[in-house]
Design a protein around this motif. Sequence first.
Motif, mmCIF file in Angstrom:
data_model
loop_
_atom_site.group_PDB
_atom_site.id
_atom_site.type_symbol
_atom_site.label_atom_id
_atom_site.label_comp_id
_atom_site.label_asym_id
_atom_site.label_seq_id
_atom_site.Cartn_x
_atom_site.Cartn_y
_atom_site.Cartn_z
ATOM 1 N N VAL A 12 63.674 -36.037 -95.141
ATOM 2 C CA VAL A 12 63.545 -35.714 -96.550
ATOM 3 C C VAL A 12 62.478 -34.623 -96.681
ATOM 4 O O VAL A 12 61.508 -34.607 -95.916
ATOM 5 C CB VAL A 12 63.179 -36.963 -97.387
ATOM 6 C CG1 VAL A 12 61.828 -37.514 -96.977
ATOM 7 C CG2 VAL A 12 63.212 -36.656 -98.875
ATOM 8 N N GLN A 13 62.686 -33.703 -97.600
ATOM 9 C CA GLN A 13 61.680 -32.676 -97.884
ATOM 10 C C GLN A 13 60.740 -33.233 -98.944
ATOM 11 O O GLN A 13 61.152 -33.525 -100.071
ATOM 12 C CB GLN A 13 62.357 -31.387 -98.380
ATOM 13 C CG GLN A 13 61.408 -30.212 -98.576
ATOM 14 C CD GLN A 13 60.972 -29.571 -97.275
ATOM 15 O OE1 GLN A 13 61.522 -29.854 -96.227
ATOM 16 N NE2 GLN A 13 59.984 -28.693 -97.326
ATOM 17 N N ALA A 14 59.482 -33.415 -98.591
ATOM 18 C CA ALA A 14 58.521 -34.007 -99.515
ATOM 19 C C ALA A 14 57.127 -33.486 -99.194
ATOM 20 O O ALA A 14 56.743 -33.406 -98.027
ATOM 21 C CB ALA A 14 58.547 -35.535 -99.413
ATOM 22 N N ASN A 15 56.375 -33.134 -100.211
ATOM 23 C CA ASN A 15 55.058 -32.523 -100.071
ATOM 24 C C ASN A 15 55.120 -31.240 -99.246
ATOM 25 O O ASN A 15 54.191 -30.901 -98.516
ATOM 26 C CB ASN A 15 54.048 -33.509 -99.448
ATOM 27 C CG ASN A 15 52.598 -33.090 -99.690
ATOM 28 O OD1 ASN A 15 52.288 -32.447 -100.686
ATOM 29 N ND2 ASN A 15 51.710 -33.445 -98.773
ATOM 30 N N LEU A 60 57.714 -44.428 -91.368
ATOM 31 C CA LEU A 60 57.496 -42.982 -91.408
ATOM 32 C C LEU A 60 57.061 -42.425 -90.059
ATOM 33 O O LEU A 60 56.282 -43.053 -89.340
ATOM 34 C CB LEU A 60 56.415 -42.649 -92.434
ATOM 35 C CG LEU A 60 56.636 -43.073 -93.879
ATOM 36 C CD1 LEU A 60 55.521 -42.514 -94.752
ATOM 37 C CD2 LEU A 60 57.987 -42.600 -94.378
ATOM 38 N N ASP A 61 57.556 -41.246 -89.750
ATOM 39 C CA ASP A 61 56.940 -40.393 -88.744
ATOM 40 C C ASP A 61 55.903 -39.558 -89.479
ATOM 41 O O ASP A 61 56.252 -38.669 -90.271
ATOM 42 C CB ASP A 61 57.978 -39.469 -88.095
ATOM 43 C CG ASP A 61 58.632 -40.063 -86.865
ATOM 44 O OD1 ASP A 61 57.989 -40.875 -86.188
ATOM 45 O OD2 ASP A 61 59.799 -39.710 -86.599
ATOM 46 N N VAL A 62 54.633 -39.835 -89.273
ATOM 47 C CA VAL A 62 53.574 -39.058 -89.900
ATOM 48 C C VAL A 62 53.648 -37.623 -89.390
ATOM 49 O O VAL A 62 54.021 -37.377 -88.235
ATOM 50 C CB VAL A 62 52.207 -39.691 -89.583
ATOM 51 C CG1 VAL A 62 51.058 -38.841 -90.117
ATOM 52 C CG2 VAL A 62 52.140 -41.100 -90.169
ATOM 53 N N CYS A 81 47.937 -36.054 -95.551
ATOM 54 C CA CYS A 81 48.807 -37.124 -95.043
ATOM 55 C C CYS A 81 49.013 -38.213 -96.088
ATOM 56 O O CYS A 81 50.101 -38.803 -96.181
ATOM 57 C CB CYS A 81 48.215 -37.708 -93.764
ATOM 58 S SG CYS A 81 48.213 -36.547 -92.367
ATOM 59 N N ALA A 82 47.988 -38.495 -96.888
ATOM 60 C CA ALA A 82 48.145 -39.453 -97.978
ATOM 61 C C ALA A 82 49.117 -38.917 -99.022
ATOM 62 O O ALA A 82 49.970 -39.660 -99.543
ATOM 63 C CB ALA A 82 46.790 -39.745 -98.610
ATOM 64 N N ARG A 107 44.343 -46.332 -93.130
ATOM 65 C CA ARG A 107 43.431 -45.411 -93.812
ATOM 66 C C ARG A 107 44.210 -44.468 -94.726
ATOM 67 O O ARG A 107 43.793 -44.191 -95.862
ATOM 68 C CB ARG A 107 42.606 -44.632 -92.783
ATOM 69 C CG ARG A 107 41.570 -45.487 -92.072
ATOM 70 C CD ARG A 107 40.944 -44.775 -90.879
ATOM 71 N NE ARG A 107 40.125 -43.637 -91.240
ATOM 72 C CZ ARG A 107 38.794 -43.680 -91.415
ATOM 73 N NH1 ARG A 107 38.149 -44.829 -91.291
ATOM 74 N NH2 ARG A 107 38.126 -42.588 -91.702
ATOM 75 N N PHE A 108 45.352 -43.976 -94.253
ATOM 76 C CA PHE A 108 46.187 -43.119 -95.101
ATOM 77 C C PHE A 108 46.702 -43.899 -96.306
ATOM 78 O O PHE A 108 46.810 -43.362 -97.414
ATOM 79 C CB PHE A 108 47.365 -42.562 -94.305
ATOM 80 C CG PHE A 108 46.978 -41.548 -93.257
ATOM 81 C CD1 PHE A 108 45.678 -41.088 -93.123
ATOM 82 C CD2 PHE A 108 47.935 -41.053 -92.377
ATOM 83 C CE1 PHE A 108 45.336 -40.154 -92.147
ATOM 84 C CE2 PHE A 108 47.607 -40.116 -91.406
ATOM 85 C CZ PHE A 108 46.299 -39.671 -91.294
#
Length: 270
Positions: A12-15, A60-62, A81-82, A107-108
Amino acid sequence: MTGSTYLYGANVQANGIRQHYLRYGGKGEPLVLIPGITSPAITWGFVAERLGRRFDTYVLDVRGRGLSETGPDLDYGIDACADDVNAFVAALGLDGYHLVGHSMGARFAIRASVRSGKGLKRLVLVDPPVSGPGRRPYPSGLPWYVDSIRQSLKGMDADAMRAFCPTWTEEQLRLRAEWLHTCYEPAIVKTYQGFHEDDIHGDLPNLPVPALLMVAGRGGVILPQDEEEIRRLQPGIRIARVPNAGHMIPWDDFDGFFAAFGDFLGAPLA
């Protein structure tokens, strides 16, 4: 739901970046899982299969790991990353979702929840590093990560990986050896530096939803005094210990990991 719960992997395209994820279950409330510093999504499949029996689970793959976007031009800091997490949730239209993060992912998850948290219902923080400015360092050294990644780029098998993860099963070692090369070294270094530079404790009083802190009894990451401080900062937090597990809790005590959720996400998962 019984049997295999794996549905598919997708992008997905996001951020502003390509984010890759694996989906399990497909029924129930949404649950988003963020793995740790060198754990591509696929390495959490054995956990997601169990979660997928109850939840519509997304792993998720970060960025800089697995099949998500990577490269020298990306920002690998905690805020970026958040924001990836919040943008991912918005892109898929998830609402009333649970957010579960392990180590780096916890943490994220903390930062994502205080930066937006729209639609978030519950937050589970699995053994997050409590290092930061003026605090004791994270117990694992950076060379452990960098050396294993560099070796994986040349090709590794389970026997070679065992030197880094001596207690893991053959299957777990093979999977990590297969996928570790997808962890982009500069992203890992930036995250590790962030463990010591980013102030997560400052976010804890502002958590917008109920939270569960899961502590590895043998991990050495969160000590009793850390639990006390976290409870002072966030009095409503629930704390559960997994006594016989190291930092990689479900690898060490699979059943104990799920038992530690209790009824926090509804009915017990164990």
